[in-house]
Write a protein that holds these residues in place. Structure first.
Motif, PDB file in Angstrom:
ATOM      1  N   LEU A 135       0.823  -1.214   0.000  1.00 15.92           N
ATOM      2  CA  LEU A 135       0.000   0.000   0.000  1.00 15.92           C
ATOM      3  C   LEU A 135       0.860   1.268   0.000  1.00 15.92           C
ATOM      4  CD1 LEU A 135      -2.904  -0.976   2.410  1.00 15.92           C
ATOM      5  CD2 LEU A 135      -2.993  -0.679  -0.060  1.00 15.92           C
ATOM      6  N   ILE A 136       1.875   1.302   0.839  1.00 16.93           N
ATOM      7  CA  ILE A 136       2.785   2.452   0.850  1.00 16.93           C
ATOM      8  C   ILE A 136       3.535   2.531  -0.479  1.00 16.93           C
ATOM      9  CG2 ILE A 136       4.832   3.449   1.952  1.00 16.93           C
ATOM     10  CD1 ILE A 136       2.309   3.721   3.613  1.00 16.93           C
ATOM     11  N   GLY A 137       3.917   1.390  -1.021  1.00 17.11           N
ATOM     12  CA  GLY A 137       4.585   1.364  -2.324  1.00 17.11           C
ATOM     13  C   GLY A 137       3.684   1.875  -3.427  1.00 17.11           C
ATOM     14  N   LEU A 138       2.401   1.543  -3.360  1.00 17.88           N
ATOM     15  CA  LEU A 138       1.454   2.029  -4.359  1.00 17.88           C
ATOM     16  C   LEU A 138       1.340   3.547  -4.298  1.00 17.88           C
ATOM     17  CD1 LEU A 138      -0.639   1.308  -6.539  1.00 17.88           C
ATOM     18  CD2 LEU A 138      -2.332   1.163  -4.711  1.00 17.88           C
ATOM     19  N   VAL A 139       1.274   4.099  -3.104  1.00 16.53           N
ATOM     20  CA  VAL A 139       1.199   5.553  -2.947  1.00 16.53           C
ATOM     21  C   VAL A 139       2.490   6.212  -3.438  1.00 16.53           C
ATOM     22  CG1 VAL A 139       1.046   7.411  -1.245  1.00 16.53           C
ATOM     23  CG2 VAL A 139      -0.476   5.449  -1.080  1.00 16.53           C
ATOM     24  N   ALA A 140       3.639   5.665  -3.030  1.00 12.54           N
ATOM     25  CA  ALA A 140       4.924   6.244  -3.433  1.00 12.54           C
ATOM     26  C   ALA A 140       5.132   6.121  -4.940  1.00 12.54           C
ATOM     27  CB  ALA A 140       6.063   5.560  -2.684  1.00 12.54           C
ATOM     28  N   GLY A 141       4.792   4.973  -5.510  1.00 15.14           N
ATOM     29  CA  GLY A 141       4.935   4.794  -6.955  1.00 15.14           C
ATOM     30  C   GLY A 141       4.008   5.711  -7.737  1.00 15.14           C
ATOM     31  N   MET A 156       6.816  12.787 -12.314  1.00 15.45           N
ATOM     32  CA  MET A 156       7.645  12.675 -13.516  1.00 15.45           C
ATOM     33  C   MET A 156       6.740  12.550 -14.733  1.00 15.45           C
ATOM     34  SD  MET A 156      10.956  10.413 -12.636  1.00 15.45           S
ATOM     35  CE  MET A 156      11.635  10.791 -14.207  1.00 15.45           C
ATOM     36  N   PRO A 157       6.623  13.615 -15.505  1.00 14.12           N
ATOM     37  CA  PRO A 157       5.731  13.542 -16.668  1.00 14.12           C
ATOM     38  C   PRO A 157       6.267  12.566 -17.711  1.00 14.12           C
ATOM     39  CG  PRO A 157       6.965  15.591 -16.687  1.00 14.12           C
ATOM     40  CD  PRO A 157       7.290  14.887 -15.404  1.00 14.12           C
ATOM     41  N   GLY A 158       5.355  11.975 -18.411  1.00 14.91           N
ATOM     42  CA  GLY A 158       5.723  11.012 -19.439  1.00 14.91           C
ATOM     43  C   GLY A 158       4.859   9.779 -19.325  1.00 14.91           C
ATOM     44  N   ARG A 159       4.948   8.957 -20.329  1.00 13.71           N
ATOM     45  CA  ARG A 159       4.123   7.761 -20.380  1.00 13.71           C
ATOM     46  C   ARG A 159       4.929   6.563 -19.891  1.00 13.71           C
ATOM     47  NH1 ARG A 159       2.208   3.969 -24.465  1.00 13.71           N
ATOM     48  NH2 ARG A 159       0.082   3.449 -23.890  1.00 13.71           N
ATOM     49  N   ASP A 160       4.418   5.917 -18.872  1.00  8.56           N
ATOM     50  CA  ASP A 160       5.021   4.701 -18.331  1.00  8.56           C
ATOM     51  C   ASP A 160       3.940   3.637 -18.257  1.00  8.56           C
ATOM     52  OD1 ASP A 160       7.720   5.576 -17.703  1.00  8.56           O
ATOM     53  OD2 ASP A 160       6.759   6.875 -16.234  1.00  8.56           O
ATOM     54  N   PRO A 161       3.985   2.645 -19.127  1.00  7.86           N
ATOM     55  CA  PRO A 161       2.930   1.626 -19.136  1.00  7.86           C
ATOM     56  C   PRO A 161       3.096   0.600 -18.015  1.00  7.86           C
ATOM     57  CG  PRO A 161       4.513   1.169 -20.859  1.00  7.86           C
ATOM     58  CD  PRO A 161       4.927   2.463 -20.230  1.00  7.86           C
ATOM     59  N   LEU A 162       2.852   1.033 -16.787  1.00  6.63           N
ATOM     60  CA  LEU A 162       2.899   0.138 -15.628  1.00  6.63           C
ATOM     61  C   LEU A 162       1.484  -0.012 -15.096  1.00  6.63           C
ATOM     62  CD1 LEU A 162       5.925   1.645 -13.680  1.00  6.63           C
ATOM     63  CD2 LEU A 162       5.930  -0.421 -15.042  1.00  6.63           C
ATOM     64  N   GLY A 163       1.162  -1.177 -14.652  1.00  6.69           N
ATOM     65  CA  GLY A 163      -0.137  -1.402 -14.047  1.00  6.69           C
ATOM     66  C   GLY A 163      -0.112  -1.047 -12.572  1.00  6.69           C
ATOM     67  N   CYS A 164      -1.149  -1.429 -11.887  1.00  6.95           N
ATOM     68  CA  CYS A 164      -1.266  -1.148 -10.457  1.00  6.95           C
ATOM     69  C   CYS A 164      -0.194  -1.908  -9.664  1.00  6.95           C
ATOM     70  CB  CYS A 164      -2.667  -1.525 -10.003  1.00  6.95           C
ATOM     71  SG  CYS A 164      -3.075  -0.960  -8.362  1.00  6.95           S
ATOM     72  N   LEU A 166       5.119  -2.113  -6.934  1.00  2.00           N
ATOM     73  CA  LEU A 166       6.463  -2.677  -6.907  1.00  2.00           C
ATOM     74  C   LEU A 166       7.519  -1.591  -7.098  1.00  2.00           C
ATOM     75  CD1 LEU A 166       7.848  -5.424  -6.624  1.00  2.00           C
ATOM     76  CD2 LEU A 166       7.829  -5.593  -9.100  1.00  2.00           C
ATOM     77  N   LEU A 167       7.232  -0.630  -7.957  1.00  3.68           N
ATOM     78  CA  LEU A 167       8.130   0.502  -8.159  1.00  3.68           C
ATOM     79  C   LEU A 167       8.320   1.271  -6.853  1.00  3.68           C
ATOM     80  CD1 LEU A 167       9.608   2.482 -10.200  1.00  3.68           C
ATOM     81  CD2 LEU A 167       7.422   3.686 -10.266  1.00  3.68           C
ATOM     82  N   GLY A 168       7.244   1.490  -6.120  1.00  2.00           N
ATOM     83  CA  GLY A 168       7.330   2.208  -4.852  1.00  2.00           C
ATOM     84  C   GLY A 168       8.075   1.428  -3.788  1.00  2.00           C
ATOM     85  N   VAL A 169       7.867   0.116  -3.718  1.00  2.00           N
ATOM     86  CA  VAL A 169       8.555  -0.702  -2.715  1.00  2.00           C
ATOM     87  C   VAL A 169      10.053  -0.751  -3.009  1.00  2.00           C
ATOM     88  CG1 VAL A 169       8.815  -3.055  -1.827  1.00  2.00           C
ATOM     89  CG2 VAL A 169       6.541  -2.090  -2.122  1.00  2.00           C
ATOM     90  N   ILE A 221       8.926  10.072   1.541  1.00  2.00           N
ATOM     91  CA  ILE A 221       9.702  10.970   0.680  1.00  2.00           C
ATOM     92  C   ILE A 221      10.869  10.229   0.046  1.00  2.00           C
ATOM     93  CG2 ILE A 221      11.157  13.033   0.642  1.00  2.00           C
ATOM     94  CD1 ILE A 221       9.313  14.165   2.818  1.00  2.00           C
ATOM     95  N   GLY A 222      11.575   9.439   0.823  1.00  2.00           N
ATOM     96  CA  GLY A 222      12.669   8.643   0.281  1.00  2.00           C
ATOM     97  C   GLY A 222      12.181   7.626  -0.733  1.00  2.00           C
ATOM     98  N   SER A 223      11.001   7.075  -0.490  1.00  2.00           N
ATOM     99  CA  SER A 223      10.422   6.123  -1.434  1.00  2.00           C
ATOM    100  C   SER A 223      10.098   6.778  -2.758  1.00  2.00           C
ATOM    101  CB  SER A 223       9.145   5.504  -0.852  1.00  2.00           C
ATOM    102  OG  SER A 223       9.412   4.816   0.321  1.00  2.00           O
ATOM    103  N   VAL A 224       9.546   7.983  -2.701  1.00  2.00           N
ATOM    104  CA  VAL A 224       9.210   8.705  -3.932  1.00  2.00           C
ATOM    105  C   VAL A 224      10.472   9.071  -4.693  1.00  2.00           C
ATOM    106  CG1 VAL A 224       8.177  10.819  -4.846  1.00  2.00           C
ATOM    107  CG2 VAL A 224       7.001   9.543  -3.060  1.00  2.00           C
TER     108      VAL A 224
END
Length: 85
Positions: free
Chosen positions: A8-14, A21-29, A34-37, A63-66
């Motif tokens: 959940l924290i990873g989802l918020v941070a990701g 960061m503007p731009g297109r990143d085709p990542l799902g939920c 996982l990106l945030g974790v 903040i460090g996660s972001v």
């Protein structure tokens, strides 16, 4: 319960990292979580390296996660764009 909290924290941070960061990143939920974790560990590693001059692996706060997730997004964009050329 701890793993669900990390996700959940990873989802918020990701999500915040992708928003900042503007731009297109085709990542799902799941990819965003996982990106945030992973970004949390990258952010914690960078904090320990800068503040204490130690190369240890720790989790960091939101903040460090972001920041870590933004760094991972930047690296992903560099390598994905290189491989498509």
């Amino acid at each position: 319960m701890i793993i669900i909290g990390w996700l959940l924290i990873g989802l918020v941070a990701g999500a915040l990292a992708r928003l900042l960061m503007p731009g297109r990143d085709p990542l799902g939920c799941f990819g965003t979580a996982l990106l945030g974790v992973i970004g949390s560990f990258v952010g914690g590693f960078l904090y320990e390296l800068i503040a204490y001059h130690q190369a240890t692996l720790h989790r960091s706060g939101l903040i460090g996660s972001v920041v870590g997730a933004m760094l991972l997004l930047l690296l992903r964009r560099l390598f994905v764009s290189e491989s498509r050329r």
